[in-house]
Design a protein around this motif. Structure first.
Motif, mmCIF file in Angstrom:
data_model
loop_
_atom_site.group_PDB
_atom_site.id
_atom_site.type_symbol
_atom_site.label_atom_id
_atom_site.label_comp_id
_atom_site.label_asym_id
_atom_site.label_seq_id
_atom_site.Cartn_x
_atom_site.Cartn_y
_atom_site.Cartn_z
ATOM 1 N N ARG A 1 -11.440 -9.350 -13.408
ATOM 2 C CA ARG A 1 -10.589 -9.583 -12.240
ATOM 3 C C ARG A 1 -10.612 -11.079 -11.958
ATOM 4 N NH1 ARG A 1 -7.640 -5.462 -10.414
ATOM 5 N NH2 ARG A 1 -7.994 -5.929 -8.218
ATOM 6 N N GLU B 1 -5.218 -9.322 -0.926
ATOM 7 C CA GLU B 1 -6.487 -9.976 -1.284
ATOM 8 C C GLU B 1 -7.571 -9.716 -0.243
ATOM 9 O OE1 GLU B 1 -4.723 -13.913 -3.604
ATOM 10 O OE2 GLU B 1 -4.762 -13.902 -1.425
ATOM 11 N N SER B 2 -8.811 -9.784 -0.692
ATOM 12 C CA SER B 2 -9.926 -9.787 0.247
ATOM 13 C C SER B 2 -10.718 -11.066 0.015
ATOM 14 C CB SER B 2 -10.800 -8.545 0.062
ATOM 15 O OG SER B 2 -11.083 -8.357 -1.294
ATOM 16 N N ASP C 1 -13.627 -4.862 -17.950
ATOM 17 C CA ASP C 1 -12.508 -5.296 -17.115
ATOM 18 C C ASP C 1 -12.806 -6.708 -16.617
ATOM 19 O OD1 ASP C 1 -10.082 -5.134 -15.826
ATOM 20 O OD2 ASP C 1 -10.866 -4.097 -14.065
ATOM 21 N N LYS D 1 -7.482 -7.134 -4.029
ATOM 22 C CA LYS D 1 -8.100 -5.863 -3.637
ATOM 23 C C LYS D 1 -8.153 -4.931 -4.845
ATOM 24 C CE LYS D 1 -6.501 -5.763 1.139
ATOM 25 N NZ LYS D 1 -5.491 -5.156 2.039
ATOM 26 N N PRO D 2 -9.138 -4.012 -4.871
ATOM 27 C CA PRO D 2 -9.260 -3.103 -6.015
ATOM 28 C C PRO D 2 -7.983 -2.305 -6.278
ATOM 29 C CG PRO D 2 -11.178 -2.935 -4.578
ATOM 30 C CD PRO D 2 -10.200 -3.822 -3.871
ATOM 31 N N SER D 3 -7.190 -2.047 -5.238
ATOM 32 C CA SER D 3 -5.978 -1.227 -5.417
ATOM 33 C C SER D 3 -4.822 -2.011 -6.039
ATOM 34 C CB SER D 3 -5.531 -0.667 -4.062
ATOM 35 O OG SER D 3 -5.290 -1.719 -3.147
ATOM 36 N N THR E 1 -10.356 -12.566 -3.841
ATOM 37 C CA THR E 1 -10.072 -11.691 -4.987
ATOM 38 C C THR E 1 -8.991 -10.687 -4.611
ATOM 39 O OG1 THR E 1 -11.881 -10.290 -4.237
ATOM 40 C CG2 THR E 1 -12.354 -11.791 -6.042
ATOM 41 N N ARG F 1 -6.266 -8.742 -16.698
ATOM 42 C CA ARG F 1 -6.095 -7.841 -17.840
ATOM 43 C C ARG F 1 -5.929 -8.643 -19.140
ATOM 44 N NH1 ARG F 1 -8.358 -3.913 -18.866
ATOM 45 N NH2 ARG F 1 -8.093 -4.090 -21.088
ATOM 46 N N ASP G 1 -4.262 -6.434 -11.556
ATOM 47 C CA ASP G 1 -4.366 -7.869 -11.797
ATOM 48 C C ASP G 1 -3.930 -8.171 -13.240
ATOM 49 O OD1 ASP G 1 -5.034 -10.504 -12.090
ATOM 50 O OD2 ASP G 1 -7.200 -10.188 -11.940
ATOM 51 N N GLU H 1 0.854 -1.193 0.000
ATOM 52 C CA GLU H 1 0.000 0.000 0.000
ATOM 53 C C GLU H 1 0.894 1.249 0.000
ATOM 54 O OE1 GLU H 1 -3.157 0.130 -0.437
ATOM 55 O OE2 GLU H 1 -3.570 -2.024 -0.265
#
Lengths: 239, 79
Positions: B37, B72-73, B35, B10-12, B8, B19, B15, A150
């Motif tokens: 993921r 990941e979440s 998109d 994380k959005p930040s 999955t 892509r 991937d 991060e």
């Protein structure tokens, strides 16, 4: 000085590290099976490259629970020098001994080639024999070396000079062209806050002899031996 | 009792595999794909029949091993 090289099922650079530490550098070295619970009084630990536990689930995800990792963690907490190379770096990340994580290389491909890597911190037991800003040529061989953390973590790593190695181009600049895998800020290797645990994706142990295309990696092992000798001279023992 | 765990990125986290899959879908003519993921899916068979306890235990497994919370979440479903 004795190096302990940890052997996980699927390690493939364990003998390279053993050879570099013993035959090339002239130190003692022992191979320690991942199910062992003792490092046998070693003065430094190397987590080698490879595909521990087949990289199942995630790289390093199963290895972090191997019995030997409790001893490695305790050794690191006492200030003992721990070097994670490639898959060994991934294990240190999964184990939380270093911050961040690896994701798939940006270009998807497994990248295997010699790359220039700049030493950005010489005040670690693994880089003391290097000059600040020195560029070392070492091979990389990985599919998941795209370092991620991060933004706040990256900021702290940069602020506290915990980025030890950075991918550069042939002019020594940390450019996009010199970045083989998409790592944030061209990060190739980092250390912990105490600076006794270092992980890097390039393979110093595969670049310790001119016949292998580069002997630059030997500086990393020489640094470890020098740091140990300085510690002994200063009356410190880490093991 | 069976639980499902979806992991999955994380959005930040970029991937690269997702892509490439999206680009392949574009090549196949699925131009409406914005998109993709990519993630992981686990089915966990458990002993016992206490749903609440199962959900808590599987969430613990996900946090400890199945997912890496740095990148990941996860989401747990007990069936």
């Amino acid at each position: 000085m004795t190096f302990a090289v940890i052997v996980f099922p699927g390690s493939n650079s364990d003998y390279d590290a053993f050879h570099a530490a013993s035959a090339v550098v002239g130190a003692e070295a022992s191979l320690v099976w991942h199910k062992d619970t003792s490092l046998g009084g070693a003065d430094a630990v190397i987590l080698p490259g490879g595909f521990a536990h087949g990289d199942y689930l995630r790289t390093g995800a199963i290895a972090k629970f191997s019995p030997i990792m409790a001893a490695v963690r305790a050794f690191a907490e006492r200030g003992g020098p721990v070097l994670g190379i490639c898959n060994g770096f991934q294990v240190l990340l999964e184990a939380g001994l270093l911050p961040g994580a690896m994701v798939r290389n940006r270009g998807i491909k497994f990248v295997s080639k010699m790359v220039p890597v700049r030493v950005d911190a010489t005040d670690t037991p693994f880089t003391g024999a290097c000059a600040a800003g020195q560029v070392l040529h070492m091979p990389i061989a990985h599919g998941e070396g795209n370092y991620f953390a991060e933004p706040a973590v990256i900021e702290a790593l940069e602020r506290d000079r915990q980025v030890v190695f950075r991918y550069v181009d042939e002019t020594g600049q940390a450019s996009a062209a010199g970045n083989p895998n998409g790592s944030i800020n061209n990060i190739a290797g980092i250390c912990n806050a105490r600076r006794n645990v270092v992980g890097l994706m390039p393979h110093p142990e595969r670049a310790c002899e001119a016949s292998l295309g580069s002997a630059d990696g030997r500086l990393v092992l020489d640094s470890m031996v020098q740091a140990f000798a300085a510690g002994v001279a200063g009356g410190r023992s880490l093991a | 009792m069976r639980a499902r765990v979806y992991v999955t990125l994380k959005p930040s986290v970029f991937d690269p595999q997702g892509r490439v899959v999206a680009e392949a879908l574009h090549t196949l003519g699925y131009g409406d794909v914005r998109d993709v993921r990519q993630g992981k899916f686990f089915e966990v068979e458990l002993e016992g029949d206490d749903r609440a306890s199962a959900e808590a235990r599987v969430a613990e497994m996900a946090a400890t091993l199945l997912a890496n919370p740095v990148i990941e979440s996860y989401r747990v479903e007990v069936l």
